[in-house]
Design an enzyme around this catalytic site. Structure first.
Site, short mmCIF file in Angstrom:
data_model
loop_
_atom_site.label_atom_id
_atom_site.label_comp_id
_atom_site.label_asym_id
_atom_site.label_seq_id
_atom_site.Cartn_x
_atom_site.Cartn_y
_atom_site.Cartn_z
N GLN A 3 53.37 20.82 35.92
CA GLN A 3 52.39 20.74 34.82
C GLN A 3 52.06 19.29 34.50
OE1 GLN A 3 54.12 21.85 31.08
NE2 GLN A 3 52.15 22.24 30.08
N SER A 54 51.12 15.84 29.81
CA SER A 54 51.50 14.67 29.02
C SER A 54 51.26 13.36 29.76
CB SER A 54 52.98 14.74 28.66
OG SER A 54 53.28 15.96 28.03
N GLU A 92 53.63 29.26 26.91
CA GLU A 92 54.82 28.43 27.09
C GLU A 92 55.77 28.66 25.91
OE1 GLU A 92 53.92 24.28 27.58
OE2 GLU A 92 55.98 23.75 28.07
N ASN A 104 59.01 20.38 17.67
CA ASN A 104 59.20 21.29 16.54
C ASN A 104 58.41 20.86 15.30
OD1 ASN A 104 60.77 22.67 18.29
ND2 ASN A 104 62.60 22.73 17.01
N GLU A 105 58.19 19.56 15.16
CA GLU A 105 57.36 19.10 14.03
C GLU A 105 55.93 19.64 14.19
OE1 GLU A 105 59.31 16.98 15.81
OE2 GLU A 105 60.86 16.72 14.30
C1 LIG Z 1 62.65 17.40 29.32
C2 LIG Z 1 61.16 17.37 29.12
C3 LIG Z 1 60.33 18.01 30.04
C4 LIG Z 1 58.95 17.93 29.90
N1 LIG Z 1 58.15 18.51 30.87
C5 LIG Z 1 56.81 18.34 30.81
C6 LIG Z 1 55.99 18.81 31.87
O1 LIG Z 1 56.46 19.39 32.85
N2 LIG Z 1 54.66 18.55 31.79
C7 LIG Z 1 54.08 17.93 30.73
O2 LIG Z 1 52.87 17.77 30.70
N3 LIG Z 1 54.84 17.46 29.70
C8 LIG Z 1 56.20 17.66 29.72
N4 LIG Z 1 56.99 17.18 28.71
C9 LIG Z 1 56.36 16.38 27.66
C10 LIG Z 1 56.36 17.03 26.29
O3 LIG Z 1 55.41 18.04 26.20
C11 LIG Z 1 56.12 15.88 25.28
O4 LIG Z 1 57.29 15.07 25.31
C12 LIG Z 1 55.90 16.39 23.89
O5 LIG Z 1 54.65 17.01 23.80
C13 LIG Z 1 55.98 15.24 22.85
O6 LIG Z 1 55.15 14.19 23.19
P1 LIG Z 1 55.69 12.68 23.23
O7 LIG Z 1 56.94 12.69 24.05
O8 LIG Z 1 54.58 11.83 23.69
O9 LIG Z 1 56.12 12.33 21.76
P2 LIG Z 1 55.15 11.90 20.58
O10 LIG Z 1 53.97 12.79 20.53
O11 LIG Z 1 54.92 10.43 20.67
O12 LIG Z 1 56.05 12.22 19.31
C14 LIG Z 1 57.13 11.36 18.87
C15 LIG Z 1 57.70 11.94 17.59
O13 LIG Z 1 56.69 11.95 16.57
C16 LIG Z 1 56.51 13.28 16.06
N5 LIG Z 1 55.09 13.53 15.77
C17 LIG Z 1 54.04 13.25 16.58
N6 LIG Z 1 52.88 13.64 16.00
C18 LIG Z 1 53.20 14.17 14.81
C19 LIG Z 1 52.44 14.75 13.75
N7 LIG Z 1 51.12 14.87 13.81
N8 LIG Z 1 53.11 15.20 12.67
C20 LIG Z 1 54.47 15.12 12.59
N9 LIG Z 1 55.24 14.59 13.56
C21 LIG Z 1 54.62 14.11 14.66
C22 LIG Z 1 57.01 14.20 17.16
O14 LIG Z 1 57.40 15.45 16.67
C23 LIG Z 1 58.16 13.41 17.75
O15 LIG Z 1 59.31 13.59 16.99
C24 LIG Z 1 58.37 17.25 28.80
C25 LIG Z 1 59.21 16.64 27.86
C26 LIG Z 1 60.59 16.69 28.01
C27 LIG Z 1 61.46 16.00 27.00
#
Ligand SMILES: Cc1cc2nc3c(=O)[nH]c(=O)nc-3n(C[C@H](O)[C@H](O)[C@H](O)COP(=O)(O)OP(=O)(O)OC[C@H]3O[C@@H](n4cnc5c(N)ncnc54)[C@H](O)[C@@H]3O)c2cc1C
Length: 402
Positions: A126, A129, A245, A388-389
């Site tokens: 996928q 991100s 998902e 979860n947020e």
């Molecule tokens: C083990 C693992 C496997 C994954 N596999 C895939 C995959 O196969 N393909 C893929 O595309 N992605 C994958 N992901 C990515 C995953 O979907 C993202 O990590 C996730 O969507 C969070 O995005 P970010 O890491 O950029 O964090 P950010 O969006 O930068 O968030 C950082 C923190 O800020 C908080 N936050 C952000 N926006 C808000 C808001 N509006 N209100 C309140 N809180 C907020 C978040 O909850 C988090 O705690 C994977 C992630 C992990 C950890």
């Protein structure tokens, strides 16, 4: 609503259990009992056994290989796999790209890809991100520029699970940077991982595992026939996919199986010569998790009973956010208690135990080995599939009108 299982459903459960018992390779099961991820070969082999039985894609419509089971039967099937434990059908294939191609794909895409998805002839990953585009997915920057009958793709995806195994990647790409609403400039592309210009770089996680990767695209040429749905309408696909998902993310059967393992561990671990499972404090914590898990199970059954089949509905059910949220919280609380039960063994990294000349293998009992790696690995559950947020925000909007 009566949520008890009928005699037919109990007979169905027995049929599924007998099939798994007779056909799942014992070494695959043992690896999973130890809390380790099945190998690629084990996952593929098991999916092919299920496919030969006609059980690889129970959630799909029958004309594409689905089983025609009721929502309850599908739940029972998934729970039996999880509780055995056996590998579940590969989510990227069966839960994500399959239903998207069924809902939005061309006839040619359906004919070519769906049978290969069912049998993992192609392993999918996928590509949503990006650095700077996780929760705020619509800000993604990987761009696809039309050049004749191809798109030329440039950019970077990150956290791509099992990209190292993948034959194909489904990607959200920006096709119209000028769109007033960012979501309206995004398209959904199927990209062959063997295409020139793709580089996969591993990300090693805190538990020492290699599950996730960075994927770079440098002038990658993708046939226009690999566009799913209309150009600039990829966001519709993304919304449907993320809903699926999260529905699977309740993982009730997985938590039941890990809870069983936790009880076993608490029977092995001792304090002052007595098993921890005899301590009131530990027993109360286990029962507390068990009650929460039962409540989640009831919620899953209610959502499934009222839900629609994959491929028929184009709307994600906002209730799936509740399942994702509670499912991940409960699963994490089990790993936290496992760490407590493991006590000092929870500090040892598996790498230390395996080092040449180390006495750790003799010092660390087998039952304690997976506690720390699993605890660290499952921190991911409250992050992927939408944090979860973010689930709380979806729920606030959908159910409370906030
Ligand atoms: C083990 C693992 C496997 C994954 N596999 C895939 C995959 O196969 N393909 C893929 O595309 N992605 C994958 N992901 C990515 C995953 O979907 C993202 O990590 C996730 O969507 C969070 O995005 P970010 O890491 O950029 O964090 P950010 O969006 O930068 O968030 C950082 C923190 O800020 C908080 N936050 C952000 N926006 C808000 C808001 N509006 N209100 C309140 N809180 C907020 C978040 O909850 C988090 O705690 C994977 C992630 C992990 C950890």
């Amino acid at each position: 609503m009566d949520l008890r299982f009928t005699a037919e459903e109990r007979a169905f459960r027995a049929e599924v259990r007998d099939f798994i018992e007779a056909n799942l390779p014992p070494e695959t099961r043992q690896r999973m009992i130890e809390g380790r991820v099945p190998t690629k070969a084990q996952t593929v082999a098991w999916q092919r056994i299920l496919n030969a039985r006609g059980w690889a894609v129970p959630d799909w419509p029958e004309e594409h290989g689905g089983t025609g089971w009721t929502a309850v039967q599908r739940y029972i099937f998934r729970e039996e796999l999880q509780q055995t434990p056996a590998p579940q059908p590969l989510g990227f294939n069966t839960n994500m790209i399959g239903p998207i191609i069924i809902a939005y794909g061309t006839e040619a895409q359906k004919q070519h890809f769906l049978p290969r998805i069912r049998n993992i002839d192609d392993w999918w990953c996928q590509g949503f991100s990006e650095p700077g585009a996780g929760s705020d997915l619509a800000s993604l920057k990987t761009r696809a520029v039309r050049d004749g009958d191809h798109y030329v793709v440039d950019g970077q995806k990150t956290w791509t699970t099992y990209a190292q195994h993948a034959d194909w990647i489904f990607c959200l790409v920006r096709t119209n940077p000028q769109a007033v609403k960012r979501q309206e400039g995004i398209s959904f592309l199927l990209i062959d991982m063997r295409s020139p210009g793709i580089t996969v770089r591993p990300i090693i996680t805190i538990d020492g595992g290699h599950e996730v990767n960075e994927v770079f695209f440098d002038n990658v040429r993708v046939p226009v026939s690999n566009l799913v749905g209309e150009e600039n309408r990829g966001w519709d696909c993304a919304k449907l996919l993320l809903g699926h998902e999260r529905t699977g993310a309740a993982r009730v059967g997985v938590s039941k199986e890990r809870l069983r393992r936790l009880k076993f561990m608490a029977g092995e671990a001792t304090e002052n010569g007595r098993p921890l499972i005899e301590q009131q404090r530990i027993r109360e914590k286990i029962v507390g998790i068990e009650v929460e898990l039962k409540a989640l199970e009831m919620t899953v059954l209610r959502v499934l009973a009222g839900g629609r089949r994959a491929g028929e509905s184009r709307q994600a059910d906002p209730a799936s956010s509740i399942l994702k949220l509670r499912g991940s919280e409960i699963a994490q609380s089990i790993t936290e208690l496992m760490m407590e039960v493991a006590g000092p063994y929870g500090l040892a990294a598996p790498g230390d135990a395996d080092a040449e000349g180390s006495n750790a293998p003799e010092l660390m009992p087998d039952w304690a080995r997976s506690a720390a790696p699993l605890y660290f690995n499952w921190r991911k559950l409250s992050i992927f599939g939408g944090t979860n947020e973010i689930q709380r925000q979806i729920m606030a909007k959908a159910f409370m009108g906030l």
